[in-house]
Design an enzyme around this catalytic site. Structure first.
Site, short mmCIF file in Angstrom:
data_model
loop_
_atom_site.label_atom_id
_atom_site.label_comp_id
_atom_site.label_asym_id
_atom_site.label_seq_id
_atom_site.Cartn_x
_atom_site.Cartn_y
_atom_site.Cartn_z
N TYR A 37 0.84 -1.21 0.00
CA TYR A 37 0.00 0.00 0.00
C TYR A 37 0.87 1.26 0.00
CZ TYR A 37 -3.08 3.48 2.26
OH TYR A 37 -3.78 4.59 2.60
N LYS A 71 -13.19 -0.03 4.43
CA LYS A 71 -13.28 -0.82 3.21
C LYS A 71 -14.42 -1.82 3.29
CE LYS A 71 -9.41 1.20 2.21
NZ LYS A 71 -9.35 2.35 1.32
N ILE A 82 -7.86 -5.06 6.78
CA ILE A 82 -8.97 -4.14 6.52
C ILE A 82 -9.81 -4.55 5.32
CG2 ILE A 82 -7.79 -2.18 7.59
CD1 ILE A 82 -7.25 -1.07 4.85
N ASP A 139 -2.66 -6.54 8.73
CA ASP A 139 -3.62 -5.53 8.35
C ASP A 139 -4.74 -6.24 7.59
OD1 ASP A 139 -5.00 -3.59 7.01
OD2 ASP A 139 -3.25 -2.38 6.51
#
Lengths: 497, 557
Positions: free
Chosen positions: A153, A279, A240, A238
């Protein structure tokens, strides 16, 4: 040392003056271009379509309906206003109990109900951005290193490093094995870092991956957990995008793996999860980020830090009642993954028609598009940027080039497909198809031209004219693309990426 | 482990000695080897005495290397052992999850340690190393400031439901009960934007993190209102953050590097230790003010603190003032503000002016002067060194909505802060709620007015009652606090005596107040009472409880 000496003011800190926020890089020209000329189906049909924004807008209608049916959840409606005073005055940094319970419950549901989460370990933070930073503050000192599989990211460089002083060492994954992360690669990066006298504090995984949209297999995840336990370094996962997994596929959370492994194989004090509703629920404006850690010290530390990024109590209340509505949550999760799956199918199929393939993926709000065959020079990032500028300025789609995700191979692009309606998606597909077919025509024309040249020498004059014309149009294409729009965006583009 | 530590520190000492006498034994690590071998030959000749002492030192230096090289494995295996032993104990109990959550419970249950003890805990050996920053944050939570709050949470006072509970006089929150609800619904039908569901996509999607322009305009208007329109705030110079804590942290990130320091006149807000220092690594240098000067900031002391810091090699980047002051509630006069500005100009440092209680000046004659007004007439350079923190939720009594602002004329600070707010932004539904709440000037005016009246009522009552008990307070014109001198009640004139009294107030009197030591007051025996929590009806209850404590103190003495 940054200073304001030019106007004689008092000096600012390095953080305020350095470039680590990463927003000055050229890739954000695309965002600026979009801000200048945004697409609208009727009002600006020739504008740039935003495909660089990982936003989930496919199920907002469900949320709207719920809010209409539950006016009580908001403290600013006649039905809910009696709660205003209590809620507005609530400032405990632990968060509303209902909110933590609801989030824990939802996190379990978003992982297929195969794991449960302890509400006492839920720590709030200002979005996943804030959550990632908080966990870095808790785990590492300035100069410590975290390993991050690349491509990763784009804003990690800011979120993880800017204020914390933590360093990132990428673990390179390559297309040769479909960008799969292997324990060997991690081990190798770890070894390398050790050799250069860096203190490796941990490993950060994004699962499902942004920008790839792939998920880690259970065995890999298990081995990685064993690896961090062996090396005694932290593992931050992570998650998400946990609920963006398309219908029919199972997502394996690290929480599940931790439960599965024997206690001697895993030191749970090393495992931390970052979560967010931006998200999965498509509510980035609500700025809800969660740090979930199995380590008591980290929980207590992160909780104290959360006073720097608390979720407003009004938002907490609203989400608490929304997420504890089981019927709604179940329906939402099902519908969301169904719609995402369909959208993904439509989009990849459309690309396939013109010979563009994407990395096969099971989750996420984007695809990892392979345009290596369109590069002028397959091995240079300059040609990637060249191609990217053409896509932004001429094809008028704002996609994100792989190099902004620290991908080591040029020619890959992240394309988001969930932040638009069906009509816009079709326009976008049409534009790509037109572009590719035009490009193909030119190439084949050029090829046939060359043949012609050999066979038909007597038509040389005409030939020359055609060729120069072709070159001309090509050059113009590139030059147009290369001129970057130098306008300032009113707000930071990174935060939305 | 400890042995290697001492060895290392000793050898590093010798190391510096070496480099001092010019033999070059220190300095370059690789040189050490080359130096020692020829030295051995020389020792037998002259100068053996000197070099004889150098060589052992060099050996220590060597030893350090050896240990350093092996330490990594050592600590690894050591950590692993302890880690595995902890997991073993988990598996013994059979239900690892349950034991873990229990221990989580213990962790927050840090018992009533006085501040002086917390230093012992500074270097705990965790099985898994968290960052040293984290350790310092974890330690940060056991001051009376947090312990008192916890007690209140466990056993909160309620006039009818729990009349024996603990009364909160510590937390700075405003219990102002205006019929806010009616206003919202009747006067602001627009507020129902959320329930209409029409604009949900606007509300839910990504928005500029430093706040919506509409809200900034409303905030600027409100700030002007709070300063009685003596200065107009430019909305484009505002950055909205989630709470004042975050605003102050962002500013200290922007203005100072780790290791730099801010000057803070004390007594000061107990929150600064957290907001300024925890994550930024910035230091605070306290500049003590005394009761003899009525706790006014003395320029002489300020100067002295600056030079002392400079002598120690600490770089001062700014000064943090609060106006109206927390904990005293006093207002800084125009002259004071000019003096501080002059000071900052001379030393070329920043000023953070914490004006979170600007709208809560409760005394009629009290004139609140914002730093913004002072620099309004100054040159650009001086404007650029002033940064104002404002907190909407204090004055309007909705701390839960987490909305504060940074106001600055410094473009670089603004642009850095804007980017930093991505890490702690205000949630957008809340922004919309706030917009409709405070864009109505009639409502704001009425709110500020009734708020002032109420605060004044409670304040007068409380101060009068305290005086009758023989407790004097400094004069407070603004904010939520009064600053009470209770040194007559403490058994020993020291921090220990103060904490003792604080314990009595909490356990016998069942009121949670903030002891002066939390505010870094150098004189023991002062306490901060946050009276805005009370209604006028609660005042006699509080006074009765204090009387009870007074009596027990006197009987002991």
């Amino acid at each position: 040392m940054g200073s304001l000496k030019k106007n004689g003011g008092a000096i600012l800190s390095k953080i305020a003056t350095n470039d680590q926020h990463g927003e000055n890089s050229e890739y954000f020209d695309g965002w600026k271009a979009y801000d200048k000329d945004p697409f609208h189906l009727s009002r600006n049909p020739h504008g740039i379509i935003q495909m660089g924004l990982a936003e989930n807008q496919l199920c907002l209608d469900l949320i709207k309906d719920w809010i209409k049916e539950n006016p009580k959840a908001s403290i600013c409606t006649p039905e809910g206003v009696h709660q205003f005073e209590d809620i507005a005055n609530f400032q405990d940094y632990h968060g509303l109990k209902e909110f933590r319970q609801a989030i824990a419950h939802f996190m379990g549901k978003a992982r297929g109900g195969r794991v449960t989460f302890d509400p006492e370990r839920i720590v709030m933070s200002g979005g996943a951005t804030g959550a990632n930073e908080t966990i870095m503050f808790c785990l590492a000192d300035p100069g410590d290193v975290f390993l991050v599989p690349s491509p990763y990211y784009a804003a990690f460089d800011r979120d993880l490093r800017w204020r914390t002083g933590v360093e990132i060492i990428p673990v390179h994954c390559s297309s040769s094995n479909n960008f799969k992360l292997t324990v060997e690669a991690v081990e190798w990066a770890y070894q390398k870092a050790q050799e250069s006298n860096k203190k490796v504090k941990g490993l950060i995984l994004t699962n499902p991956s942004n920008p790839l949209g792939t998920m880690l297999e259970k065995d890999t995840l298990k081995n990685l957990v064993r690896f961090v336990t062996r090396k005694n370094i932290h593992l931050v996962v992570d998650e998400i995008y946990a609920a963006t997994v398309f219908a029919g596929v199972n997502f394996v959370s690290v929480a599940e793996v931790v439960n599965d492994l024997d206690s001697y194989e895993v030191n749970v004090d090393l495992i931390h999860i970052v979560y967010s509703l931006s998200k999965d629920m498509g509510l980035p404006g609500f700025r809800v980020g969660i740090v979930y850690s199995y380590n008591d010290s980290v929980v207590s530390c992160a909780r104290k830090m959360s006073s720097f990024g608390l979720v407003s109590s009004q938002t907490q209340l609203m989400l608490a009642s929304m997420l504890s509505d089981d019927r709604f949550v179940e329906n939402f999760l099902m519908e969301s993954s169904r719609r995402l799956g369909i959208r993904h199918g439509v989009f990849t199929l459309g690309l396939k028609k013109v010979g563009i393939t994407c990395l096969s993926s099971d989750a996420g709000l984007f695809v990892w598009m392979d345009l290596r065959h369109l590069l002028r020079d397959r091995n240079s990032f300059e040609s990637e940027i060249e191609l990217w500028r053409i896509i932004v300025n001429i094809v008028k789609l704002n996609v994100s080039p792989g190099s902004s995700f620290r991908c080591t191979e040029p020619g890959w692009f992240r394309v988001c497909f969930a932040n638009m309606d069906d009509d816009t998606l079709h326009v976008a597909l049409q534009r790509i198809q037109d572009f590719v077919s035009k490009n193909n025509n030119k190439i084949s024309e050029k090829a046939s031209d060359n043949n012609d040249q050999i066979i038909q020498n007597n038509n040389a004059k005409k030939q020359k004219w055609r060729q120069s014309n072709l070159r001309l149009s090509f050059r113009r294409l590139y030059e147009d693309g290369l001129s970057s729009p130098g306008i300032m965006s009113p707000h930071s583009p990174l935060l939305r990426a | 482990m400890t042995r290697t530590e001492t060895n290392r520190s000793r050898s590093s000492n010798s190391n510096s000695e070496n480099s001092g006498d010019g033999n070059g034994g220190g300095g370059e690590r690789t040189n050490a080897m080359r130096v020692i071998v020829p030295l051995q030959g020389v020792v037998q000749g002259r100068g053996g005495l000197v070099l004889g002492s150098v060589i052992p030192c060099a050996f220590f230096y060597f030893l350090q290397f050896y240990l350093k090289r092996n330490r990594k494995n050592d600590s690894d295996s050591g950590d692993q052992n302890s880690a595995s032993s902890s997991t073993n104990s988990d598996s013994n109990s059979g239900l690892p999850d349950r034991t873990r959550s229990q221990s989580a419970g213990h962790l927050t249950e840090l018992t009533g340690l006085p501040r002086s003890l917390s230093r012992i805990l500074l270097s705990p050996r965790n099985s898994v190393s968290v960052s040293s920053r984290a350790n310092c944050v974890i330690k940060g939570g056991d001051s009376p400031y947090y312990l008192g709050q916890k007690r209140v949470k466990e056993d909160p006072y309620d006039e009818s439901g729990n009349p024996d509970g603990v009364i909160e006089l510590g937390l700075a929150q405003n219990n102002h009960k205006l019929s806010f609800e009616d206003d919202l619904v009747s006067e602001n039908p627009k507020e129902e934007a959320i329930s209409d569901g029409l604009s949900i996509s606007g509300i839910a999607s990504y928005e500029p993190c430093d706040g919506l322009m509409e809200l900034k305009m409303a905030v600027a208007g409100f700030m002007s209102e709070a300063t009685k329109n003596s200065v107009s705030f430019d909305p484009s110079q505002l950055v909205l953050t989630s709470g004042a804590a975050s605003a102050i942290e962002i500013l200290s990130f922007c203005l100072a590097d780790s290791g730099n320091a801010f000057l803070v006149p004390t007594p000061c807000s107990p929150g600064y230790d957290r907001d300024v220092k925890w994550r930024t690594g910035v230091e605070i240098i306290h500049v003590p003010c005394r009761s003899a000067d009525n706790f006014n900031i003395s320029m002489v002391v300020l100067d002295r603190a600056f030079y002392q810091a400079k002598k120690r090699g600490v770089r001062i980047r700014g000064i943090i003032i609060s106006n109206p002051s927390n904990p005293m509630g006093s207002l800084l006069s125009r002259e004071n503000l000019y003096a501080i500005l002059d000071f900052a100009r001379e030393r070329n440092i920043h000023i953070i002016s914490n004006e979170i209680f600007a709208g809560s000046v409760h005394e009629e004659e009290g004139e609140f002067v914002s730093m913004a007004e002072i620099v309004d007439t100054e040159e650009n350079i001086d404007r650029e060194r002033v940064h104002i923190v404002y907190d909407l939720s204090k004055d309007l009594s909705f701390p839960g909505l987490r909305s504060a602002a940074i106001y600055s004329s410094n473009e670089s600070v603004l642009s850095a802060s804007r980017k930093l707010t991505t890490l702690s932004p205000v949630s957008s539904p809340t922004q919309h709620l706030l917009i409709s709440a405070i864009s109505n000037p009639k409502f704001v005016q009425r709110f500020v007015k009734t708020n002032r009246q109420r605060l004044q009522g409670v304040y007068t009552e409380l101060v009068k009652g305290l005086k009758e008990l023989g407790i004097e307070c400094t004069r407070s014109n603004g904010g939520f606090f009064c600053w009470a001198d209770m040194h007559g009640l403490i058994s020993a004139y020291s921090e220990k005596g103060e904490i003792e009294l604080w314990n009595k107030l909490l356990n016998i009197g069942k009121i949670n107040v903030i002891p002066g030591s939390c505010c870094h007051c150098i004189e023991p025996g002062w306490f901060r009472f946050c009276f805005s929590n009370l209604s006028e009806r609660d005042v006699p209850v509080v006074l009765n409880r204090i009387r009870k404590v007074c009596e027990t103190c006197k009987s002991h003495n």
